[in-house]
Design an enzyme around this catalytic site. Sequence first.
Site, PDB file in Angstrom:
ATOM      1  N   ASN A  40       0.813  -1.227   0.000  1.00 41.25           N
ATOM      2  CA  ASN A  40       0.000   0.000   0.000  1.00 41.25           C
ATOM      3  C   ASN A  40       0.843   1.271   0.000  1.00 41.25           C
ATOM      4  O   ASN A  40       0.335   2.346   0.287  1.00 41.25           O
ATOM      5  CB  ASN A  40      -0.957  -0.004   1.198  1.00 41.25           C
ATOM      6  CG  ASN A  40      -2.034  -1.069   1.061  1.00 41.25           C
ATOM      7  OD1 ASN A  40      -2.313  -1.526  -0.037  1.00 41.25           O
ATOM      8  ND2 ASN A  40      -2.623  -1.471   2.169  1.00 41.25           N
ATOM      9  N   ASP A  56      -4.753   2.795  -0.598  1.00 40.98           N
ATOM     10  CA  ASP A  56      -5.718   1.799  -0.106  1.00 40.98           C
ATOM     11  C   ASP A  56      -6.257   2.128   1.278  1.00 40.98           C
ATOM     12  O   ASP A  56      -5.793   1.626   2.294  1.00 40.98           O
ATOM     13  CB  ASP A  56      -5.097   0.402  -0.100  1.00 40.98           C
ATOM     14  CG  ASP A  56      -6.159  -0.677   0.134  1.00 40.98           C
ATOM     15  OD1 ASP A  56      -7.313  -0.330   0.429  1.00 40.98           O
ATOM     16  OD2 ASP A  56      -5.830  -1.869   0.019  1.00 40.98           O
TER      17      ASP A  56
END
Length: 346
Positions: A40, A56
């Site tokens: 992420n 995310d």
Amino acid sequence: MVERKYYSEADATHCIQQILESVNHCHQMSMVHQDLKPENLLLASKSKGAVMKLADFGLATEVQGDQQVWFCFAGTSGYLSPEVLHKDPSGKPVDMWACGVILYILLVGCPPFWEENQHRLHQQIKAGAYDFPSPEWDMVTPKAKDLINKMLTVNPAKRITASEALKHPWIWQHSTVASMMHRQETIDCFKKFNARRKLKGPILTTMVVTRNFSVAKSLLKKPDGVKESTESSNTTIEDEDVKARKQEITKVTEQLIEAINNGDFEAYRKVCDPGLTAFEPEALGKLVEGMDFHQFYFENALPQSNKPIHTIILNPHVHLVGDDAACTACIRLTQYMDGSGLPKTM
């Protein structure tokens, strides 16, 4: 990052500083990310000194100030904090624990907690059982290790905050404190870590609907002589009590499923009534009493499967039936590897 010809501890400080600045901004905006991990974190380009982006926010939760929320198992196994694994109410410190895991990876290319067996992995994390083994950590500066120790503090109340971490000497004075020596072994480990991560990723991510954690007001002691003055006040207390009971039932259900996933009969037995009775299909409709029937499955059927199976419950609904009984309905999400080694979800 694995394509770079030069990578040093100073480069790691540049990365973690940007991550901490992002996390600090989220926390100032009353937002907890909950799923910080290398997947992420995105680099804007492949050039040295590229801007890092935090991505995310699918599990992000709003948390006001030092408010505690019942996150349960929200996040990815290797990055979950001890308080989340203990299913305790949690807050912003969960992100700082994940930052500690990420920083550890940035410096040596492997995570501080790694076990093929998820139950043993969780036990490691709960105990904060990590170290700085030789030779890979020999050339890492003491200041870097100190920051990791402050991030990977088991007690969330004593864990360093994002704003405090940004003022740590290893970050604040990185030009004079962080080593500039090239770390080829770290890049080599990055490559192995990426290969392993891509294989394990689909089955190690565990997500559960986030629920607010509230304490039943009826459990709070009132000073002598103080009484509820209105009927509406009693109703509110009653509603909070019911809500708390439903949350507890959901939590116990999750503990039951986790015990089955881990093949942990002792944990399963603690959740169940010792006088359990059931009409098991194998008993041809006859009533089976006690736990022996269940213990047989734990000892014989469950150990035969060495593939990790992760089952979680979504959208739980609890209907209280009297003072000591309830029925629950939920969606079961099960993730596993099939016979051909492909991740499956059902």
